[in-house]
Design a protein around this motif. Structure first.
Motif, PDB file in Angstrom:
ATOM      1  N   ILE A   1       0.849  -1.191   0.000  1.00 23.56           N
ATOM      2  CA  ILE A   1       0.000   0.000   0.000  1.00 23.56           C
ATOM      3  C   ILE A   1       0.882   1.238   0.000  1.00 23.56           C
ATOM      4  N   ALA A   2       0.717   2.071  -1.012  1.00 28.10           N
ATOM      5  CA  ALA A   2       1.526   3.294  -1.112  1.00 28.10           C
ATOM      6  C   ALA A   2       1.266   4.203   0.090  1.00 28.10           C
ATOM      7  N   ASN A   3       2.273   4.984   0.442  1.00 31.91           N
ATOM      8  CA  ASN A   3       2.183   5.890   1.594  1.00 31.91           C
ATOM      9  C   ASN A   3       1.437   7.169   1.185  1.00 31.91           C
TER      10      ASN A   3
ATOM     11  N   GLU B   1       2.708  16.089  -5.872  1.00 31.86           N
ATOM     12  CA  GLU B   1       4.074  15.661  -5.555  1.00 31.86           C
ATOM     13  C   GLU B   1       4.081  14.484  -4.590  1.00 31.86           C
ATOM     14  N   VAL B   2       3.267  14.594  -3.557  1.00 31.82           N
ATOM     15  CA  VAL B   2       3.270  13.583  -2.497  1.00 31.82           C
ATOM     16  C   VAL B   2       2.750  12.237  -3.007  1.00 31.82           C
ATOM     17  N   ILE B   3       1.603  12.249  -3.705  1.00 33.01           N
ATOM     18  CA  ILE B   3       1.012  10.998  -4.195  1.00 33.01           C
ATOM     19  C   ILE B   3       1.885  10.370  -5.275  1.00 33.01           C
ATOM     20  N   THR B   4       2.352  11.181  -6.212  1.00 30.76           N
ATOM     21  CA  THR B   4       3.208  10.647  -7.286  1.00 30.76           C
ATOM     22  C   THR B   4       4.453   9.997  -6.714  1.00 30.76           C
ATOM     23  N   ALA B   5       5.081  10.673  -5.768  1.00 32.09           N
ATOM     24  CA  ALA B   5       6.294  10.119  -5.141  1.00 32.09           C
ATOM     25  C   ALA B   5       5.965   8.835  -4.391  1.00 32.09           C
ATOM     26  N   GLY B   6       4.846   8.842  -3.663  1.00 36.12           N
ATOM     27  CA  GLY B   6       4.476   7.665  -2.880  1.00 36.12           C
ATOM     28  C   GLY B   6       4.233   6.442  -3.737  1.00 36.12           C
ATOM     29  N   VAL B   7       3.524   6.611  -4.851  1.00 35.08           N
ATOM     30  CA  VAL B   7       3.242   5.476  -5.742  1.00 35.08           C
ATOM     31  C   VAL B   7       4.531   4.999  -6.406  1.00 35.08           C
ATOM     32  N   LYS B   8       5.367   5.926  -6.844  1.00 30.36           N
ATOM     33  CA  LYS B   8       6.607   5.538  -7.538  1.00 30.36           C
ATOM     34  C   LYS B   8       7.566   4.793  -6.615  1.00 30.36           C
ATOM     35  N   ILE B   9       7.678   5.227  -5.361  1.00 35.27           N
ATOM     36  CA  ILE B   9       8.519   4.511  -4.395  1.00 35.27           C
ATOM     37  C   ILE B   9       7.999   3.085  -4.214  1.00 35.27           C
ATOM     38  N   ALA B  10       6.678   2.963  -4.068  1.00 32.39           N
ATOM     39  CA  ALA B  10       6.082   1.641  -3.886  1.00 32.39           C
ATOM     40  C   ALA B  10       6.306   0.756  -5.110  1.00 32.39           C
ATOM     41  N   LYS B  11       6.179   1.335  -6.304  1.00 33.97           N
ATOM     42  CA  LYS B  11       6.397   0.563  -7.540  1.00 33.97           C
ATOM     43  C   LYS B  11       7.835   0.071  -7.633  1.00 33.97           C
ATOM     44  N   GLU B  12       8.771   0.917  -7.245  1.00 30.66           N
ATOM     45  CA  GLU B  12      10.187   0.517  -7.274  1.00 30.66           C
ATOM     46  C   GLU B  12      10.444  -0.648  -6.326  1.00 30.66           C
ATOM     47  N   ALA B  13       9.821  -0.569  -5.128  1.00 28.76           N
ATOM     48  CA  ALA B  13      10.042  -1.620  -4.137  1.00 28.76           C
ATOM     49  C   ALA B  13       9.289  -2.902  -4.483  1.00 28.76           C
ATOM     50  N   ALA B  14       8.161  -2.753  -5.143  1.00 26.66           N
ATOM     51  CA  ALA B  14       7.265  -3.896  -5.372  1.00 26.66           C
ATOM     52  C   ALA B  14       7.812  -4.901  -6.368  1.00 26.66           C
ATOM     53  N   GLN B  15       8.608  -4.429  -7.331  1.00 25.52           N
ATOM     54  CA  GLN B  15       9.105  -5.288  -8.401  1.00 25.52           C
ATOM     55  C   GLN B  15       7.931  -5.931  -9.146  1.00 25.52           C
ATOM     56  N   ASP B  16       7.702  -7.239  -8.974  1.00 28.44           N
ATOM     57  CA  ASP B  16       6.615  -7.892  -9.711  1.00 28.44           C
ATOM     58  C   ASP B  16       5.308  -7.954  -8.914  1.00 28.44           C
ATOM     59  N   LYS B  17       5.311  -7.350  -7.726  1.00 24.40           N
ATOM     60  CA  LYS B  17       4.096  -7.326  -6.909  1.00 24.40           C
ATOM     61  C   LYS B  17       3.269  -6.078  -7.252  1.00 24.40           C
ATOM     62  N   LEU B  18       2.060  -6.005  -6.726  1.00 29.40           N
ATOM     63  CA  LEU B  18       1.151  -4.915  -7.065  1.00 29.40           C
ATOM     64  C   LEU B  18       1.183  -3.797  -6.028  1.00 29.40           C
ATOM     65  N   VAL B  19       0.777  -2.604  -6.477  1.00 24.06           N
ATOM     66  CA  VAL B  19       0.766  -1.424  -5.600  1.00 24.06           C
ATOM     67  C   VAL B  19      -0.639  -0.847  -5.544  1.00 24.06           C
TER      68      VAL B  19
ATOM     69  N   ALA C   1      -0.339   3.356 -10.102  1.00 30.04           N
ATOM     70  CA  ALA C   1      -0.960   2.439  -9.144  1.00 30.04           C
ATOM     71  C   ALA C   1      -1.721   1.339  -9.889  1.00 30.04           C
ATOM     72  N   ASP C   2      -1.732   0.138  -9.307  1.00 32.89           N
ATOM     73  CA  ASP C   2      -2.404  -1.010  -9.926  1.00 32.89           C
ATOM     74  C   ASP C   2      -3.854  -1.152  -9.475  1.00 32.89           C
ATOM     75  N   LEU C   3      -4.179  -0.607  -8.319  1.00 33.14           N
ATOM     76  CA  LEU C   3      -5.536  -0.677  -7.795  1.00 33.14           C
ATOM     77  C   LEU C   3      -5.721   0.429  -6.773  1.00 33.14           C
ATOM     78  N   ILE C   4      -6.979   0.638  -6.383  1.00 32.58           N
ATOM     79  CA  ILE C   4      -7.322   1.666  -5.401  1.00 32.58           C
ATOM     80  C   ILE C   4      -7.803   0.982  -4.131  1.00 32.58           C
ATOM     81  N   LEU C   5      -7.259   1.409  -2.992  1.00 35.64           N
ATOM     82  CA  LEU C   5      -7.726   0.945  -1.696  1.00 35.64           C
ATOM     83  C   LEU C   5      -8.319   2.137  -0.943  1.00 35.64           C
ATOM     84  N   ILE C   6      -9.632   2.118  -0.760  1.00 33.85           N
ATOM     85  CA  ILE C   6     -10.328   3.117   0.058  1.00 33.85           C
ATOM     86  C   ILE C   6     -10.513   2.471   1.420  1.00 33.85           C
TER      87      ILE C   6
END
Length: 799
Positions: free
Chosen positions: A64-66, A84-102, A140-145
């Protein structure tokens, strides 16, 4: 294949494992009290990346992105934009996730929604929309509300996601230990509303530990026809003097989660207090398990935000009176854009036994769409019954369905192809039930078979739009016996055919049969009895007609709906009549129709002004307060504690009192008298905490009990609290905190008050607090809710 199909297909035959708590890990990483956690995406991305990496290594499928609190309201004073905050948060998560979803993480905006707060539905929608557009663009691959406590705000978020993104939507709400959200929604109501809105996965997060969540999860599973998601806390929190700690281990966590899995939960993760160890052990514990098959549930229901009505379990009465036909007073009010008639009739029909309120504002000389929106909002203020939105105009139907807080009945569609093309997309989008009229391009058929064929066409066409027949209600149309006598029995026959062959629910405007004839009530009651026997589920009728209600009560006994005749005996039994009359008398002791007390209980603001003005002609302001306002508020408070009403109704009554107080204060000024304040109270959300919903609720109630509240706002410096107590010589201070990281500042504020030898008492409240917390940090009182705050204040100022 759509993106959401691809995501869900990937996990078709196995569990989906989300990560655990972000906040817990950030605290361990040195997040400073008061800092916005999402800014770390920019100022210290390595901390966030490392947390994601730990969860990936633990085996999580989705991280889950920060971005949890990154909305424009919370970031209005930040030097970083949400882009800035959301874009950075999703991109950090994507980098860490590798083949997993964000997952793009989105939660509550932080303000109360209308009618209990200032945030409008469309304003909330637009705030969420911006987050979803930014998040999808960032990858992002999906939305979590998640962690939602208001169903209305949740609806705004889901619509914003569905209308502005192609990503799958996972949605979870948070529940209190009474089994309802802060705003009173129960699990089954959440399920029916969110499923109707088209979320892909739904469930519960945060709230409680897995053991305590079990009854809530079981209820969700009982009614859900889509995958269910659970992210419990690591047990229940406690304060050890320095930090918030949770009371179960990772092994205990997995033990209870595995029970949930055996019951049908498919999507799992952790919330407050969990960490990578919890997720690792969860993955290990489930590696040899397979999820249960999801079964389609066949419940026909409509809902308000706090009440679900199951159609077909008993005779469901729709109140017919909010309709301008033959009502000159109502027509005049509609032209004046007044909702007073609508509110008073909604309340009256509820008191008379309606289960659903029909809402029709159709006049050719008004802006029907504008008035329907206003009407829906006004009814939601005063009753918690589901509503029927009635109009021949699909734009009006959509406008009403959009702002409605629940799952409505949309009235109506018919067998005309053009009408179905216009209305069915509205029904599908907003997840309502729909009434289908047995009329088409050729008019109303003379025979039962002809009407059945139209009903069959409606059901089959609805299926093409993805509308299940459990959400279809067929109206076989009652014609007037005075003009079309032969067709009366055809209506009865048609109901029987529709029930037996199509297996859908049926509705009928019963009183239409008697137009133009004397003693209409005799015909109406007989026709109702005939229709019920044929299979009528929802009569649209005059709820004030005791004879018709007697027909329904007797029918439910004779048809074995009212088992052992319990409801019938309670209503009409000789031994119980006295008890029932006594209960009614007790209510009338604090209220009567148009009495100020009843007006406050009902929450009708306009009537409060008029009634107060009348009372002040013969009574002193203080007498009005003590003899009318306070007893009414006490009654409403008791109803709230007994779970007869919920927070929105409590707040609405308080808002009604405000109108009364405005008149009283004006009278006091005219008389040259002093204020009627019972005493001054300071309220503040502590330093570092920007959440003030709970504090604002407390403020409203305290003010309406006659206390003067000095509201210092949120993120309040310790020195400001101390100085304000000195300046105003205040006897009582209320401190609020929602975040575990800010409890320490609550403790420091109390210590500062003591060090300055200020003789004030302190009460504390907030989601992370309990009596043990309150005692450990030196508070004099713990207020579990706004009602308790009033009791504390009255105790202090009585001495």
């Amino acid at each position: 294949m759509k993106i959401d199909d691809l995501v869900l297909e990937k996990f078709k035959d196995r569990f989906i494992i989300f990560d655990g708590a972000m906040g817990t890990m950030l605290q361990k990483s040195g997040l400073k009290v008061g800092d916005l956690p999402e800014t770390l995406n920019i100022t210290n991305p390595d901390i966030i990346r490392n947390i994601h990496k730990q969860y990936i290594d633990a085996g999580a499928d989705i991280i889950i992105a920060n971005t949890f609190g990154a909305n424009e309201l919370k970031y209005s004073s930040s030097k970083y934009s949400i882009e800035e905050v959301i874009t950075a948060g999703v991109k950090i998560a994507k980098e860490a996730a590798q083949d997993k979803l964000v997952a793009l993480d989105v939660s509550s905006i932080g303000q109360m929604m209308e009618p209990t707060g200032p945030l409008s539905f469309e304003a909330a929608y637009n705030l969420f929309k911006k987050q979803f557009v930014i998040g999808e663009k960032a990858g992002a691959d999906l939305i979590l509300i998640e962690t939602m406590s208001d169903l209305y705000e949740t609806k705004a978020a889901v619509l914003a996601a569905k209308e502005n993104s192609d990503l799958p939507v996972f949605c979870t709400m948070t529940f209190q230990d009474n089994g309802r959200t802060l705003m009173g929604t129960d699990p089954k109501t959440m399920v029916f509303v969110l499923e109707g809105l088209g979320v892909d996965v739904l469930g519960v997060n945060c709230s409680l530990g897995p053991k305590e969540l079990m009854p809530i999860v079981e209820e969700i599973l009982k009614y859900a026809s889509i995958p269910v998601m659970v992210q419990p806390n690591a047990g229940l929190p406690r304060y050890d003097g320095k930090n918030t700690v949770y009371d179960i281990t990772a092994d205990e966590f997995v033990k209870y989660v595995k029970i949930m899995v055996e019951k049908g939960v498919r999507v799992l993760g952790g919330c407050c207090g969990t960490n990578p160890e919890f997720i690792k052990k969860l993955c290990e514990g489930l590696k040899d398990s397979k999820p249960l098959k999801i079964e389609e549930k066949n419940f026909s229901v409509v809902c308000s935000s706090t009440e679900t009505v199951f159609l077909g379990e008993k005779v469901t009465i729709i109140g017919e009176r909010i309709n301008p036909t033959g009502k000159s007073k109502y027509k005049e009010e509609l032209k004046e854009k007044s909702v007073n008639f609508i509110q008073t009739q909604a309340v009256k029909q509820k008191e008379e036994g309606a289960h659903i309120i029909e809402l029709n504002v159709g006049l050719p000389e008004i802006d029907e769409k504008e008035i329907m929106i206003k009407a829906v909002k006004s009814v939601q203020k005063v009753v918690q019954l589901p509503i029927t939105i009635d109009s021949p105009n699909e734009e009006v139907l959509e406008a009403g369905a959009r702002v409605y807080n629940g799952k409505p009945i949309i009235n109506s569609v018919n067998g005309k192809t053009e009408i179905m093309k216009k209305v069915f997309p509205v029904v599908k989008k907003y997840g309502g039930c729909v009434i289908g009229l047995t009329i088409d391009e050729s008019g109303i058929p003379d025979t039962a078979e002809g009407r059945f064929k139209i009903a069959e066409k409606i059901v089959n066409t609805a299926k093409e739009y993805g509308i299940h027949k459990k959400n279809i209600i067929i109206d076989c149309l009652a014609l007037t016996a005075s003009a079309q006598q032969k067709e009366v029995l055809e209506t009865i026959k048609a109901i029987k055919l529709v029930k037996e062959k199509l297996e859908v629910k049926t509705v009928l405007g019963v009183s239409n049969v008697s137009f133009g004839l004397p003693r209409r009530e005799i015909l109406n009651r007989t026709f109702l009895s005939m229709a019920l026997y044929a299979g009528l589920d929802l009569p649209i009728m005059n709820t004030g007609d005791e004879g018709m209600k007697e027909v329904i009560s007797s029918f439910e006994v004779l048809s074995n709906i009212d088992r052992e005749g319990k409801n019938y005996v309670e209503k009409y039994g000789t031994k119980l009549v006295g008890k029932k009359e006594e209960a009614v008398t007790n209510i009338e002791n604090i209220s009567s129709i148009k009495d100020l007390k009843q007006i406050i209980v009902d929450g009708i603001e306009k009537d409060a002004i008029t009634s107060t003005e009348v009372l002040l002609k013969t009574k002193e302001p203080l007498e009005v307060v003590n003899s009318y306002i306070i007893p009414a508020l006490d009654y409403v408070g008791e109803q709230y504690e007994e779970k007869e009403i919920f927070l929105p109704q409590l707040i609405q009554s308080a808002e009604t009192v405000k109108k009364s107080f405005e008149v009283i204060k004006k009278k006091i000024v005219e008389q040259g008298e002093e204020s009627i304040s019972k005493g001054k109270i300071i309220l503040a959300t502590v330093k570092g905490d920007i959440h003030d919903i709970g504090k604002n609720i407390v403020k409203v109630l305290l003010e309406n009990y006659g206390f003067e509240v000095i509201d210092l706002g949120k993120d309040v410096a310790i020195e400001k609290v101390v100085n304000t107590v000195k300046e105003h010589n205040v006897k009582l201070v209320g401190l609020s905190a929602l975040m575990t990281t800010t409890v320490v500042n609550m403790k420091k504020t109390i210590e500062a008050l003591r060090e300055n030898n200020l003789q004030c008492k302190v009460f504390v409240g907030g989601a992370v607090l309990n009596e043990q917390y309150a005692e450990m940090i030196g508070a004099d009182f713990y207020a579990k809710d706004a009602r308790e705050s009033v009791r504390i204040a009255e105790e202090i100022f009585r001495n």
